[in-house]
Design a protein around this motif. Structure first.
Motif, PDB file in Angstrom:
ATOM      1  N   GLY A   1       0.818  -1.216   0.000  1.00  0.00           N
ATOM      2  CA  GLY A   1       0.000   0.000   0.000  1.00  0.00           C
ATOM      3  C   GLY A   1       0.846   1.257   0.000  1.00  0.00           C
ATOM      4  N   THR A   2       0.180   2.362   0.182  1.00  0.00           N
ATOM      5  CA  THR A   2       0.827   3.677   0.132  1.00  0.00           C
ATOM      6  C   THR A   2       0.792   4.323   1.511  1.00  0.00           C
TER       7      THR A   2
ATOM      8  N   GLY B   1      -4.696   1.104   0.762  1.00  0.00           N
ATOM      9  CA  GLY B   1      -4.510   0.137  -0.308  1.00  0.00           C
ATOM     10  C   GLY B   1      -4.987   0.595  -1.665  1.00  0.00           C
ATOM     11  N   GLY B   2      -5.983   1.445  -1.719  1.00  0.00           N
ATOM     12  CA  GLY B   2      -6.552   1.858  -3.011  1.00  0.00           C
ATOM     13  C   GLY B   2      -5.767   2.988  -3.640  1.00  0.00           C
TER      14      GLY B   2
ATOM     15  N   SER C   1     -13.191   0.881   0.007  1.00  0.00           N
ATOM     16  CA  SER C   1     -13.284  -0.517  -0.429  1.00  0.00           C
ATOM     17  C   SER C   1     -11.915  -1.189  -0.323  1.00  0.00           C
ATOM     18  N   ALA C   2     -10.894  -0.385  -0.123  1.00  0.00           N
ATOM     19  CA  ALA C   2      -9.531  -0.915  -0.063  1.00  0.00           C
ATOM     20  C   ALA C   2      -9.048  -0.919   1.384  1.00  0.00           C
ATOM     21  N   PRO C   3      -8.018  -1.731   1.672  1.00  0.00           N
ATOM     22  CA  PRO C   3      -7.519  -1.779   3.051  1.00  0.00           C
ATOM     23  C   PRO C   3      -7.028  -0.416   3.528  1.00  0.00           C
TER      24      PRO C   3
ATOM     25  N   ASP D   1     -15.613   4.001  -2.620  1.00  0.00           N
ATOM     26  CA  ASP D   1     -14.602   5.058  -2.695  1.00  0.00           C
ATOM     27  C   ASP D   1     -15.351   6.383  -2.580  1.00  0.00           C
ATOM     28  N   ALA D   2     -15.041   7.143  -1.530  1.00  0.00           N
ATOM     29  CA  ALA D   2     -15.779   8.386  -1.297  1.00  0.00           C
ATOM     30  C   ALA D   2     -15.648   9.351  -2.462  1.00  0.00           C
TER      31      ALA D   2
END
Lengths: 441, 358
Positions: free
Chosen positions: A93-94, A424-425, A432-434, B333-334
């Motif tokens: 991830g970032t 994570g996204g 929706s991502a970690p 996703d916001a």
């Protein structure tokens, strides 16, 4: 066997020690992080719009040593040769800086629950020492904030009294309690933001009146010094005359003794006024909770009248005075709260208000106002509404850090606090991502 | 542009006339586990999804964005013409929310624009038995998807205790409920019973009563601190009010309940009053549990299941209603925007149309 009294330190010593430690408490606190290690992530947002990929971040004692796209670990020198390199933790991830919440609901219950609001009370003096379990309620609040990705906050003494006290910026320690760092500020509220009564409408005048009175008092203090100087001269003169009078040999009944000059009255000190003077001297920021346009204009008027470091908090209608706020360099701290205005009235939505302020050049911070969980969702909605993602991210990190004087927050760089988030996204707004928060070890 | 395309393609879809199949090939669809699946084509015929699978060699319409089922508000007050309730009586099982619908409600357009395609409007849960709900589409030709849903009611102290008509205690509430069920259990709650609860005693009491009356277990609408009675909820499908900002404890409770097999269906009533409340609650749920699939199901498949419409609504699967939303990114996703909304195979909302109308 020794007498008991010799074994136990005398009570006086203990008391003195505890007084000393509590006096030293607000400054120079050790947050309690001890370890040195490196995190290797896919990328790091080191500043709004600046990405390092891949990212290696070395952390020691809760602070960032270095950030690089390469592993720059160095084995420490020891008396026995080279030591071991710090361990490396690989994550997916970032990384990004922790959020700075410039308007939080956090604070010790003891202080926030006080029935009588004193303008001179200080958050720094009320913060618990950094012992686990000392204030379990506050620890729970810090955990909630940490889960939401927050690394530093502003702890206000209140936001619904004309002058509710002196709050402080704070970061989180290893035991999940806040410790004061950054700037202190006077917490004020005017107009509709003030709880209670018809008098709410002239709160703004009362506030600037208090500053004017404080300034006048200081001027009178200068007058006092002058009067005192004159009095001392008069006194010397009087002594001389008295001496002459006493020594006069051919004194008749007509000769009157000289009159003793009167000592000028010393202006009375007042703790609440001293606080205002601190603000007038630029030692304290002045945060004014102002929602309506009239109240925001009142803050602008105060800016013209006094040399204050002002911040507008709340600012529901601050965007309607965006240009004036930008000219006066007054930052605005917006809280998302329930965005009821977005329903059917797009032009008053949180996104529209933020964009108007930002486009006019106002420094805008997005804070939780106590609703930490909404912070990232609202910020994401701003992006969906067309705002520049980098500016939105700055509004959550670098901008509030600057407003609160938190030089160790708002980015990933050497010397900065290592409380970070890992997402994570494509952005921290994607639920929706970690998503994880990194608490230093 | 895409919205226009959908609109054109689906223009013949109104009026119940059979239409030619429409095969949509979006950038991705939201799979049941919450992940994005690429290369999936969705075939729509007569307002329903007839096939989901690999893209055909030709005939598919490429659309940009992420296709997801429309959100379903499990327990809401949207679309009501004022408050739907009767306070002069202890029990009002005959009340119908359908009679209190405002077809012109402005909320519908706002909900559509935020990706909500159906709402379950229930009477005010201020009586032990409050009446029947109604399932409404937020757009399209047919408004009432189900004119009469389950019997709803409440065992919550704050909602039902009334010094004038009673009851004044949980025991009194349970007694009233037992008497009503003894009289005509099937008439009153044969289609299901949704009960708002806030503590273990209420849950256990209600379950025991339903068992004695030969009814299925009630569906629980869980208020208050779920951690206080989480043991009673393990493995069940429960409705929870939309909470966009859980405390650390609430988030931990959600996580543990999810791990114990509890499935959530989110309702806006008693929670976040915003039109966007359902989605922000799902985001919070996703962050708390780390399970995006279950969080997304909490505002799509699970409400449908609670309403007895599993597989018919809230999913992209053959046989389900074509109530679909095209998003610019994952709906959790916001930063995602709604690009177009389709209800019953008919495109009913797109941003440009909303801008023109403004």
């Amino acid at each position: 066997m020794l007498p008991r009294d010799l074994l136990a330190p005398p009570l006086g010593v203990l008391l003195t020690l505890s007084l000393l430690s509590s006096a030293a408490r607000p400054q120079d606190q050790d947050p309690g992080y001890t370890r040195t290690y490196v995190i290797q992530a896919d990328a790091a947002w080191v500043a709004p719009g600046e990405v390092v990929a891949p990212a290696f971040v070395q952390i020691s004692e809760g602070k960032i040593d270095w950030v690089s796209s390469q592993d720059r670990r160095v084995a420490p020198r020891t008396p026995f040769g080279a030591g071991e390199k710090p361990p490396i933790v690989k994550v997916e991830g970032t990384l990004a800086a922790g959020i700075v919440d410039a308007w939080s609901g956090l604070g010790p219950g003891e202080l926030l629950g006080e029935r009588r609001v004193r303008p001179e009370r200080r958050m720094r003096e009320a913060l618990p020492a950094l012992y686990s379990g000392e204030d379990a309620g506050l620890q729970a609040q810090v955990l909630t904030a940490r889960n939401a990705g927050i690394a530093a906050v502003y702890l206000a003494t209140g936001s619904s009294a004309l002058r509710s006290g002196i709050g402080t910026a704070a970061a989180f320690a290893a035991v999940d309690l806040p410790y004061a760092t950054g700037r202190e500020a006077l917490d004020c509220a005017i107009g509709g933001a003030v709880a209670g009564g018809p008098e709410a409408s002239y709160q703004a005048e009362e506030l600037s009146g208090a500053f004017a009175a404080a300034r006048a008092w200081r001027d009178s203090l200068d007058d006092y010094d002058e009067q005192l100087e004159k009095y001392e001269k008069d006194l010397e003169e009087y002594a001389k005359k008295l001496d002459e009078f006493v020594k006069k040999e051919d004194r008749s009944d007509k000769d009157k003794p000289p009159t003793r000059p009167k000592r000028p009255k010393k202006p009375q000190a007042d703790a609440a006024r001293d606080v205002l003077l601190e603000a007038l001297d630029g030692k304290l920021q002045v945060r004014v909770r102002a929602e309506s346009l009239a109240d925001v204009r009142a803050v602008l008027a105060m800016d013209g009248q006094f040399d204050l470091d002002l911040v507008v908090v709340g600012g529901l209608e601050a965007d309607l005075a965006a240009e004036a706020l930008a000219d006066a360099r007054i930052p605005v701290i917006l809280a998302p709260g329930p965005d009821i205005h977005a329903d059917g009235h797009g032009e008053r939505s949180f996104a529209a208000r933020w964009m108007r302020l930002h486009d006019a050049g106002v420094e805008v911070a997005i804070a939780s106002g106590g609703a930490e969980g909404l912070l990232l969702a609202r910020a994401g909605q701003l992006v969906a509404a067309g705002a520049d993602p980098n500016a939105v991210w700055a509004s959550l990190t670098a901008v509030p850090a600057r407003i609160l004087g938190l030089s160790a927050h708002g980015g990933i760089a050497p010397g900065k606090d290592a409380s970070m988030i890992l997402f994570g996204g494509s952005s921290p707004f994607d639920a929706s991502a970690p998503f994880q928060t990194h608490k230093p070890k | 542009m895409l919205g226009t395309l959908l609109l054109t393609l689906a223009a013949g879809g109104t009026g119940g006339e059979p239409t030619a199949a429409l095969v949509l090939l979006p950038d991705a669809v939201v799979a049941l586990d919450g992940t994005l699946q690429r290369g999936v084509a969705v075939t729509i015929e007569d307002g329903r999804i007839t096939a989901v699978g690999p893209a055909p060699a030709e005939g598919a319409v490429r659309v940009h964005g992420v296709l997801a089922p429309g959100m379903v508000d499990a327990y809401s007050a949207w679309g009501a013409d004022g408050f739907v309730f009767e306070e002069s009586r202890q029990l009002t099982p005959g009340l119908r929310a359908a009679d209190g619908v405002d077809p012109e409600s402005e909320a519908f357009a706002g909900l559509l624009a935020r990706g909500v395609t159906a709402v379950h409007l229930v009477p005010e849960p201020s009586n032990v038995l409050a009446g029947r709900g109604v399932l409404l589409a937020t757009g399209g030709a047919l408004q009432m998807l189900a004119a009469q849903t389950a019997q709803t009611g409440s065992l919550r102290a704050s909602a039902i205790y009334d010094q004038r008509v009673g009851p004044t205690s949980l025991a009194g509430g349970l007694e009233l409920l037992e008497a009503a069920l003894a009289e005509s259990a099937q008439d009153v709650a044969g289609d299901g019973l949704w009960l708002a609860v806030q503590e273990s005693e209420g849950v256990r009491g209600a379950r025991a009563l339903c068992e004695r009356a030969g009814l299925a277990m009630p569906l629980l609408v869980c208020h208050g601190d779920l951690g206080g009675y989480g043991g009673d909820l393990a493995g069940a499908l429960v409705v929870v009010p939309a909470d966009p900002q859980p405390s650390a404890r609430a988030a931990e409770v959600w996580k543990r309940l999810a791990a114990s097999g509890t499935r959530f269906a989110v309702g806006s009533r008693g929670g976040n009053p915003e039109l966007n409340g359902l989605r922000t609650a799902a985001m919070a749920l996703s962050r708390a549990t780390g399970d995006a699939g279950a969080a997304w199901a909490a505002v799509t498949a699970h409400p449908a299941e609670a309403l007895g419409m599993a597989g018919e609504m809230g999913v992209i699967a053959p046989g389900a209603r074509a109530d679909l939303v095209l998003w610019s990114a994952h709906p959790l996703d916001a930063a995602a925007r709604v690009e177009a909304v389709m209800i019953g195979g008919e495109t009913v909302w797109r941003p440009s149309a909303a801008e023109e109308a403004r």
